[in-house]
Motif scaffolding. Structure first.
Motif, PDB file in Angstrom:
ATOM      1  N   PRO A  46       0.788  -1.237   0.000  1.00 20.89           N
ATOM      2  CA  PRO A  46       0.000   0.000   0.000  1.00 20.89           C
ATOM      3  C   PRO A  46       0.823   1.292   0.000  1.00 20.89           C
ATOM      4  N   ASP A  47       0.215   2.302  -0.588  1.00 19.19           N
ATOM      5  CA  ASP A  47       0.846   3.615  -0.707  1.00 19.19           C
ATOM      6  C   ASP A  47       1.260   4.221   0.626  1.00 19.19           C
ATOM      7  N   VAL A  48       0.459   4.008   1.666  1.00 18.04           N
ATOM      8  CA  VAL A  48       0.748   4.656   2.948  1.00 18.04           C
ATOM      9  C   VAL A  48       2.108   4.249   3.503  1.00 18.04           C
ATOM     10  N   VAL A  49       2.586   3.079   3.099  1.00 21.90           N
ATOM     11  CA  VAL A  49       3.925   2.656   3.479  1.00 21.90           C
ATOM     12  C   VAL A  49       4.910   2.955   2.350  1.00 21.90           C
ATOM     13  N   VAL A  50       4.592   2.482   1.160  1.00 17.97           N
ATOM     14  CA  VAL A  50       5.545   2.466   0.043  1.00 17.97           C
ATOM     15  C   VAL A  50       6.057   3.851  -0.337  1.00 17.97           C
ATOM     16  N   ASN A  51       5.163   4.842  -0.419  1.00 19.00           N
ATOM     17  CA  ASN A  51       5.611   6.152  -0.907  1.00 19.00           C
ATOM     18  C   ASN A  51       5.808   7.171   0.209  1.00 19.00           C
ATOM     19  N   SER A  52       5.996   6.679   1.432  1.00 21.99           N
ATOM     20  CA  SER A  52       6.122   7.585   2.582  1.00 21.99           C
ATOM     21  C   SER A  52       7.531   8.123   2.778  1.00 21.99           C
ATOM     22  N   GLY A  53       8.481   7.659   1.971  1.00 17.83           N
ATOM     23  CA  GLY A  53       9.879   8.035   2.179  1.00 17.83           C
ATOM     24  C   GLY A  53      10.167   9.513   1.972  1.00 17.83           C
ATOM     25  N   THR A  54       9.541  10.128   0.969  1.00 19.41           N
ATOM     26  CA  THR A  54       9.811  11.544   0.700  1.00 19.41           C
ATOM     27  C   THR A  54       9.402  12.411   1.872  1.00 19.41           C
ATOM     28  N   ASN A  55       8.180  12.198   2.365  1.00 16.60           N
ATOM     29  CA  ASN A  55       7.693  12.973   3.501  1.00 16.60           C
ATOM     30  C   ASN A  55       8.603  12.781   4.720  1.00 16.60           C
ATOM     31  N   ALA A  56       8.967  11.535   4.988  1.00 14.35           N
ATOM     32  CA  ALA A  56       9.817  11.260   6.155  1.00 14.35           C
ATOM     33  C   ALA A  56      11.197  11.903   5.997  1.00 14.35           C
ATOM     34  N   TRP A  57      11.754  11.892   4.766  1.00 11.81           N
ATOM     35  CA  TRP A  57      13.066  12.484   4.532  1.00 11.81           C
ATOM     36  C   TRP A  57      13.080  13.971   4.857  1.00 11.81           C
ATOM     37  N   TRP A  58      12.019  14.663   4.464  1.00 11.13           N
ATOM     38  CA  TRP A  58      11.905  16.081   4.808  1.00 11.13           C
ATOM     39  C   TRP A  58      12.113  16.273   6.308  1.00 11.13           C
ATOM     40  N   TRP A  59      11.371  15.498   7.105  1.00  6.91           N
ATOM     41  CA  TRP A  59      11.371  15.707   8.550  1.00  6.91           C
ATOM     42  C   TRP A  59      12.629  15.140   9.196  1.00  6.91           C
ATOM     43  N   TRP A  60      13.126  14.008   8.718  1.00  4.41           N
ATOM     44  CA  TRP A  60      14.408  13.510   9.248  1.00  4.41           C
ATOM     45  C   TRP A  60      15.490  14.576   9.092  1.00  4.41           C
ATOM     46  N   THR A  61      15.488  15.250   7.950  1.00  2.00           N
ATOM     47  CA  THR A  61      16.495  16.272   7.677  1.00  2.00           C
ATOM     48  C   THR A  61      16.246  17.525   8.503  1.00  2.00           C
ATOM     49  N   LEU A  62      15.020  17.999   8.518  1.00  2.00           N
ATOM     50  CA  LEU A  62      14.714  19.239   9.222  1.00  2.00           C
ATOM     51  C   LEU A  62      14.946  19.098  10.731  1.00  2.00           C
ATOM     52  N   PHE A  63      14.516  17.974  11.298  1.00  2.00           N
ATOM     53  CA  PHE A  63      14.665  17.785  12.741  1.00  2.00           C
ATOM     54  C   PHE A  63      16.077  17.353  13.136  1.00  2.00           C
ATOM     55  N   GLY A  64      16.889  16.912  12.166  1.00  2.00           N
ATOM     56  CA  GLY A  64      18.284  16.613  12.454  1.00  2.00           C
ATOM     57  C   GLY A  64      18.624  15.161  12.678  1.00  2.00           C
ATOM     58  N   ASP A  65      17.754  14.236  12.274  1.00  2.00           N
ATOM     59  CA  ASP A  65      18.097  12.815  12.366  1.00  2.00           C
ATOM     60  C   ASP A  65      19.161  12.445  11.334  1.00  2.00           C
ATOM     61  N   ILE A  66      19.159  13.173  10.204  1.00  2.00           N
ATOM     62  CA  ILE A  66      20.186  12.985   9.175  1.00  2.00           C
ATOM     63  C   ILE A  66      20.648  14.356   8.694  1.00  2.00           C
ATOM     64  N   GLY A  67      21.813  14.379   8.041  1.00  5.02           N
ATOM     65  CA  GLY A  67      22.333  15.621   7.501  1.00  5.02           C
ATOM     66  C   GLY A  67      22.021  15.765   6.022  1.00  5.02           C
ATOM     67  N   ALA A  68      22.547  16.818   5.434  1.00  2.70           N
ATOM     68  CA  ALA A  68      22.328  17.095   4.008  1.00  2.70           C
ATOM     69  C   ALA A  68      23.329  16.309   3.175  1.00  2.70           C
ATOM     70  N   ASP A  69      23.149  14.992   3.157  1.00  5.09           N
ATOM     71  CA  ASP A  69      24.099  14.101   2.492  1.00  5.09           C
ATOM     72  C   ASP A  69      23.331  12.977   1.809  1.00  5.09           C
ATOM     73  N   ALA A  70      23.627  12.712   0.542  1.00  2.00           N
ATOM     74  CA  ALA A  70      22.868  11.714  -0.216  1.00  2.00           C
ATOM     75  C   ALA A  70      23.046  10.309   0.344  1.00  2.00           C
ATOM     76  N   ASP A  71      24.282   9.922   0.620  1.00  2.39           N
ATOM     77  CA  ASP A  71      24.518   8.562   1.115  1.00  2.39           C
ATOM     78  C   ASP A  71      23.803   8.334   2.442  1.00  2.39           C
ATOM     79  N   GLU A  72      23.853   9.330   3.315  1.00  2.74           N
ATOM     80  CA  GLU A  72      23.178   9.218   4.611  1.00  2.74           C
ATOM     81  C   GLU A  72      21.664   9.145   4.427  1.00  2.74           C
ATOM     82  N   ALA A  73      21.146   9.952   3.510  1.00  2.92           N
ATOM     83  CA  ALA A  73      19.703   9.960   3.246  1.00  2.92           C
ATOM     84  C   ALA A  73      19.239   8.623   2.683  1.00  2.92           C
ATOM     85  N   PHE A  74      19.979   8.090   1.718  1.00  3.95           N
ATOM     86  CA  PHE A  74      19.592   6.812   1.120  1.00  3.95           C
ATOM     87  C   PHE A  74      19.685   5.677   2.138  1.00  3.95           C
TER      88      PHE A  74
END
Length: 392
Positions: free
Chosen positions: A316-344
């Motif tokens: 289902p979409d609620v799981v499968v396509n949720s990565g973009t939304n989560a990436w925004w917040w992981w980055t903004l809140f500081g769980d990850i930095g502005a780095d492609a390898d870390e994001a992937f």
């Protein structure tokens, strides 16, 4: 199912076109959900998408993470994004929604819109940012905004990181399902509907993992090659709307009607374009083993019942396509930095854990993956509400 917290319909005083905003739930006084623009967009559609956003946020809840899930919301405008009047309508919609965006609705790109366009229109509408409502929840707003801006500036092979993370999440969902079923990547065939941001990135990651893309559908029709399509060539020849320039096709690439992507011989179908793409009629021709919902609501519920009865698994979409939304917040809140390898890496780890949890729950409960995802959300929402407050 409970009613959303807020639901409204806006009518553009210039064109008479309508737009919608649905806030399903607030957590810490804030909700998250993109803004789409497409002809035929309805309030019911936006309501379903807002509920889906509540689920996506809850599914990514990590008690140890800095990112705290928000509530779910969604915006929609009934207009063709290629209409010459569309930008003016977008600006007027955002101006009308300004009080909500300033206080409790964080939004961004969705179907038919790009983040650059949303931010440009938001600035013209007098907004600081399309996500400014979340700023009071940040430990260090200046640092957080710089980190997100830096992340949006990152490119991989000339493609923005923000365009790739969602497809990375979809691809990892496919790979996790294949691993769980003991199916090797090499030799597994994939058909994708839509080669825009999500579909294009998904195709890119899957073929790099060893899968074979045998069909791509866009507004002009379906391109098929049983031996495999040249993904990089197709990606480099698409326009801003994901339509492929047919002049790059090779001799073995066949052009077929639009819906033929559903019936090609492939193990995995990835609807990554419009909602309601799979209905009770066209599902009959599907022979794939998995349908992986990169788009929002691409499989009608009645069609999913029929597919499940035939042993075809819908992730289902609620799981499968949720990565973009989560990436925004992981980055903004500081769980990850502005780095492609870390994001992937973070996206792959999180998505794989979610897919494994969902499929294990479905197996244990004897239900579909979607029902399992709903059950996981039902378990988590009271926990989130207990910790951060319940806004209804």
């Amino acid at each position: 199912m409970t009613a959303p917290l807020m639901s409204l319909t806006w009518t553009d005083h210039v064109t008479g076109r309508q737009g919608f905003l649905v806030v399903d739930r607030l957590v810490r006084g804030v909700s998250s959900g993109g803004l789409r623009m497409r002809p035929g967009c309805t309030l019911d559609e936006v309501t379903g998408l807002a509920r889906g956003m509540t689920m996506k946020e809850a599914l990514h809840y990590d008690p140890e993470g800095r990112y705290v899930p928000l509530g779910g919301a969604k915006g929609g405008i009934d207009c063709d994004p290629q209409d010459p009047e569309s930008y003016g309508i977008l600006v007027r919609y955002l101006r009308a929604m300004r009080p909500y965006i300033e206080s409790f609705w964080t939004t961004g790109e969705d179907l038919g819109l790009t983040q650059d366009l949303v931010e440009r229109a938001a600035a013209e509408a007098g907004l600081v940012s399309s996500i400014q409502a979340v700023y009071p929840l940040l430990d260090d707003e200046t640092e957080a905004r710089r980190r997100l801006a830096d992340a949006f500036a990152v490119e991989v092979d000339g493609i923005g990181l923000d365009e790739l993370v969602g497809g990375c999440g979809v691809a990892e969902s496919v790979l996790a399902a294949l691993d769980r079923a003991g199916v090797p990547y090499v030799g597994t065939r994939v058909a994708v509907q839509g080669l825009g941001t999500m579909g294009g990135a998904t195709a890119r990651f899957l073929t790099r993992a060893g899968l074979t893309l045998v069909a791509v559908a866009d507004i002009k029709g379906t391109v098929v090659n049983p031996g495999g399509l040249d993904v990089d060539a197709l990606l480099s020849a698409r326009d801003a709307y994901g339509t492929v320039d047919r002049s790059v096709l090779r001799p073995g690439d066949l052009e077929l009607p639009g819906e033929d992507w559903l019936t090609v011989e492939a193990e995995v179908l990835v609807p990554a374009a419009v909602s309601y793409a799979v209905d009770t009629t066209n599902q009959q021709g599907i022979t794939a083993r998995w349908i992986v919902e990169a788009a929002n609501m691409p499989v009608l519920p009645e069609a999913e019942e029929l597919l499940s009865a035939r042993g075809i698994v819908v992730l289902p979409d609620v799981v499968v396509n949720s990565g973009t939304n989560a990436w925004w917040w992981w980055t903004l809140f500081g769980d990850i930095g502005a780095d492609a390898d870390e994001a992937f890496a973070h996206t792959r780890r999180s998505m794989r854990a979610l897919i494994d949890l969902m499929l294990a729950r479905a197996e244990a409960d004897g239900t579909t993956p979607r029902a399992a995802a709903h059950a996981i959300v039902a378990d988590r929402l009271p926990v989130i509400a207990e910790r951060f407050g319940w806004y209804r």
